[in-house]
Scaffold this motif. Structure first.
Motif, short mmCIF file in Angstrom:
data_model
loop_
_atom_site.label_atom_id
_atom_site.label_comp_id
_atom_site.label_asym_id
_atom_site.label_seq_id
_atom_site.Cartn_x
_atom_site.Cartn_y
_atom_site.Cartn_z
N ASP A 1 4.29 10.48 -7.49
CA ASP A 1 5.35 10.48 -8.56
C ASP A 1 4.55 10.31 -9.81
OD1 ASP A 1 7.19 10.26 -6.77
OD2 ASP A 1 7.42 8.12 -7.16
N LEU A 2 3.82 9.66 -10.39
CA LEU A 2 2.83 10.03 -11.73
C LEU A 2 2.32 11.35 -11.73
CD1 LEU A 2 1.57 6.52 -12.01
CD2 LEU A 2 3.36 7.51 -13.49
N GLY A 3 1.69 12.02 -10.69
CA GLY A 3 0.92 13.27 -10.62
C GLY A 3 2.22 14.34 -11.00
N ASP A 4 3.20 14.20 -10.35
CA ASP A 4 4.09 15.29 -10.43
C ASP A 4 5.04 15.28 -11.98
OD1 ASP A 4 3.90 15.97 -7.99
OD2 ASP A 4 5.55 14.78 -7.04
N ALA B 1 -0.41 15.40 -19.13
CA ALA B 1 -0.94 13.91 -19.22
C ALA B 1 -2.46 13.72 -19.25
CB ALA B 1 -0.11 13.22 -17.98
N ALA B 2 -3.18 14.94 -19.18
CA ALA B 2 -4.69 14.63 -18.92
C ALA B 2 -5.32 14.23 -20.39
CB ALA B 2 -5.36 16.04 -18.61
N PRO B 3 -6.30 13.49 -20.35
CA PRO B 3 -6.88 13.00 -21.55
C PRO B 3 -7.55 14.34 -22.61
CG PRO B 3 -7.53 11.85 -19.79
CD PRO B 3 -7.01 13.15 -19.29
N SER B 4 -7.59 14.17 -23.95
CA SER B 4 -7.89 15.07 -24.89
C SER B 4 -9.31 15.62 -24.58
CB SER B 4 -7.82 14.59 -26.18
OG SER B 4 -8.67 13.65 -26.37
N TYR B 5 -10.10 14.92 -24.16
CA TYR B 5 -11.71 15.53 -23.82
C TYR B 5 -11.60 16.26 -22.63
CZ TYR B 5 -11.95 11.79 -20.28
OH TYR B 5 -11.65 10.97 -19.28
N LEU B 6 -10.51 15.92 -21.72
CA LEU B 6 -10.57 17.01 -20.39
C LEU B 6 -9.78 18.14 -20.84
CD1 LEU B 6 -9.56 14.37 -17.57
CD2 LEU B 6 -11.88 15.52 -18.18
N GLN B 7 -8.87 18.05 -21.57
CA GLN B 7 -8.01 19.30 -22.13
C GLN B 7 -8.98 20.05 -22.77
OE1 GLN B 7 -4.79 18.01 -24.41
NE2 GLN B 7 -3.63 17.21 -22.61
N SER B 8 -9.86 19.80 -23.87
CA SER B 8 -10.83 20.42 -24.58
C SER B 8 -11.65 21.10 -23.59
CB SER B 8 -11.51 19.66 -25.58
OG SER B 8 -12.30 18.76 -24.95
N GLU C 1 0.91 -1.13 0.13
CA GLU C 1 0.10 -0.01 0.06
C GLU C 1 0.91 1.27 -0.11
OE1 GLU C 1 -2.78 -0.31 3.16
OE2 GLU C 1 -3.76 -1.91 2.30
N GLN C 2 2.11 1.21 0.96
CA GLN C 2 2.88 2.49 0.80
C GLN C 2 3.46 2.67 -0.54
OE1 GLN C 2 5.53 2.06 3.99
NE2 GLN C 2 4.13 2.10 5.46
N GLU C 3 3.80 1.49 -1.07
CA GLU C 3 4.63 1.72 -2.67
C GLU C 3 3.55 2.31 -3.53
OE1 GLU C 3 6.76 -1.32 -5.66
OE2 GLU C 3 6.22 -1.91 -3.89
N LEU C 4 2.18 1.90 -3.45
CA LEU C 4 1.12 2.39 -4.41
C LEU C 4 0.92 3.94 -4.22
CD1 LEU C 4 -1.10 1.48 -6.40
CD2 LEU C 4 -2.54 1.38 -4.67
N MET C 5 0.96 4.18 -3.05
CA MET C 5 0.91 5.80 -2.81
C MET C 5 2.01 6.44 -3.06
SD MET C 5 -2.11 6.08 -1.07
CE MET C 5 -1.97 7.74 -0.59
N THR C 6 3.25 5.93 -3.13
CA THR C 6 4.22 6.58 -3.81
C THR C 6 4.44 6.81 -5.24
OG1 THR C 6 5.49 6.05 -1.94
CG2 THR C 6 6.81 6.64 -3.76
N LEU C 7 3.99 5.60 -6.02
CA LEU C 7 3.61 5.75 -7.24
C LEU C 7 2.66 6.65 -7.73
CD1 LEU C 7 3.90 1.60 -8.06
CD2 LEU C 7 5.65 3.67 -8.79
N GLU C 8 1.59 6.85 -6.93
CA GLU C 8 0.40 7.74 -7.47
C GLU C 8 1.12 9.27 -7.39
OE1 GLU C 8 -2.71 7.07 -5.14
OE2 GLU C 8 -3.41 5.33 -6.19
#
Length: 226
Positions: free
Chosen positions: A178-181, A187-194, A169-176
Motif C-alpha cells: 500500500d505504501l508503494g502505491d 515519496a523518494a528522498p531528495s538525493y534520489l530525485q536529484s 507477516e501478512q499484514e506487514l507485506m500488505t502495508l509495504e
C-alpha cells in the motif's frame, strides 16, 4: 621365735615368661651354633681322611685316625639330630606366632567393625525417612514456584497474548504494498530525485585517452632515466 624356728624366706619373684618372638630368636641362635659345629667337624673329618690316605691300612696310626674320624662323625650326627629337632621347634613357634598375630589382627578388625556399626547406628537414629520425603517435597515446591516467578518476570507487556506471527507477516507485506502505491516516485528522498534528474541531462563523456602534454612529459622522463 624366729631364732628357734627360723623365718620363712620370701619367694623370689618369678621372671616373666618369654614371648614367642624371644623364644624363636633363642632357638635360631642355638641352631646357628650347631651348624657352625657341624661345619667344623666336616673340616676335621676331611683332614683326617687326607692323613689316612698317606698312611698304610692296619697300622696303629691308621687305626687311630680312623677312630677319630668315626668319633667326629658320631658327634656330627648328634649335632644334626639336635639341629633338626630345634628347627622343628622353631617352626612350631613360628606357626604359633603367626596364628597369634592373625588372631590379634582379627580382634582389631572386629573392634573396628563394632565401632563403625555403633557410629552408623547413632547417625541413622538422627535420620528419618519421613523427614527426607518432606524435604524433597518442599524442594520440589520451591523449584516450581521459582519457575513460575521467572516465567512471570520474562513475560512481555508490549504485545497482547494470542497474536499469530504469520498474521503479522501478512499484514506487514500488505502495508509495504500500500505504501508503494500511494507514495510512488514523489515519496523518494531528495538525493534520489536529484540523481534521477541528472540521469536525463546530456553530459559529456569521460575521456579515454591521455592528454598530449602528459604523454610528452612521460617520454622525457623515460629518456632521462636511460
Amino acid at each position: 621365735m624366729r631364732r628357734l624356728f627360723g623365718s620363712t624366706k620370701d619367694k623370689a619373684p618369678t621372671a616373666p615368661a618369654p614371648t614367642l618372638d624371644e623364644a624363636t630368636k633363642h632357638l635360631d641362635t642355638r641352631i646357628s651354633s650347631l651348624e657352625e659345629k657341624i661345619k667344623k667337624l666336616d673340616v676335621d673329618v676331611i683332614k683326617i681322611r687326607e692323613q689316612m690316605k698317606k698312611s698304610k691300612p692296619g697300622t696303629a696310626l691308621y687305626n687311630s685316625l680312623k677312630q677319630r674320624a668315626l668319633h667326629y662323625l658320631k658327634q656330627k650326627k648328634m649335632y644334626e639330630g639336635q639341629r633338626d629337632q630345634m628347627m622343628n621347634q622353631s617352626f612350631t613357634l613360628q606357626q604359633t606366632q603367626f596364628t597369634t598375630q592373625t588372631m590379634q589382627d582379627t580382634m582389631l578388625q572386629v573392634g573396628a567393625l563394632k565401632q563403625a556399626k555403633q557410629t552408623m547406628t547413632q547417625q541413622l537414629e538422627q535420620i528419618k525417612v519421613d523427614d527426607i520425603e518432606d524435604l524433597q517435597e518442599d524442594l520440589q515446591d520451591m523449584f516450581e514456584f521459582n519457575n513460575e516467578v521467572q516465567e512471570l518476570l520474562s513475560r512481555s507487556f508490549a504485545t497482547p497474548d494470542g497474536i499469530d506471527d504469520d498474521l503479522l507477516e501478512q499484514e506487514l507485506m500488505t502495508l509495504e504494498a500500500d505504501l508503494g502505491d500511494e507514495l510512488g516516485e514523489e515519496a523518494a528522498p531528495s538525493y534520489l530525485q536529484s540523481a534521477s534528474a541528472n540521469a536525463d541531462l546530456d553530459l559529456p563523456s569521460v575521456p579515454t585517452t591521455r592528454p598530449i602534454a602528459s604523454q610528452q612529459n612521460t617520454s622525457i622522463a623515460l629518456n632521462q632515466n636511460r
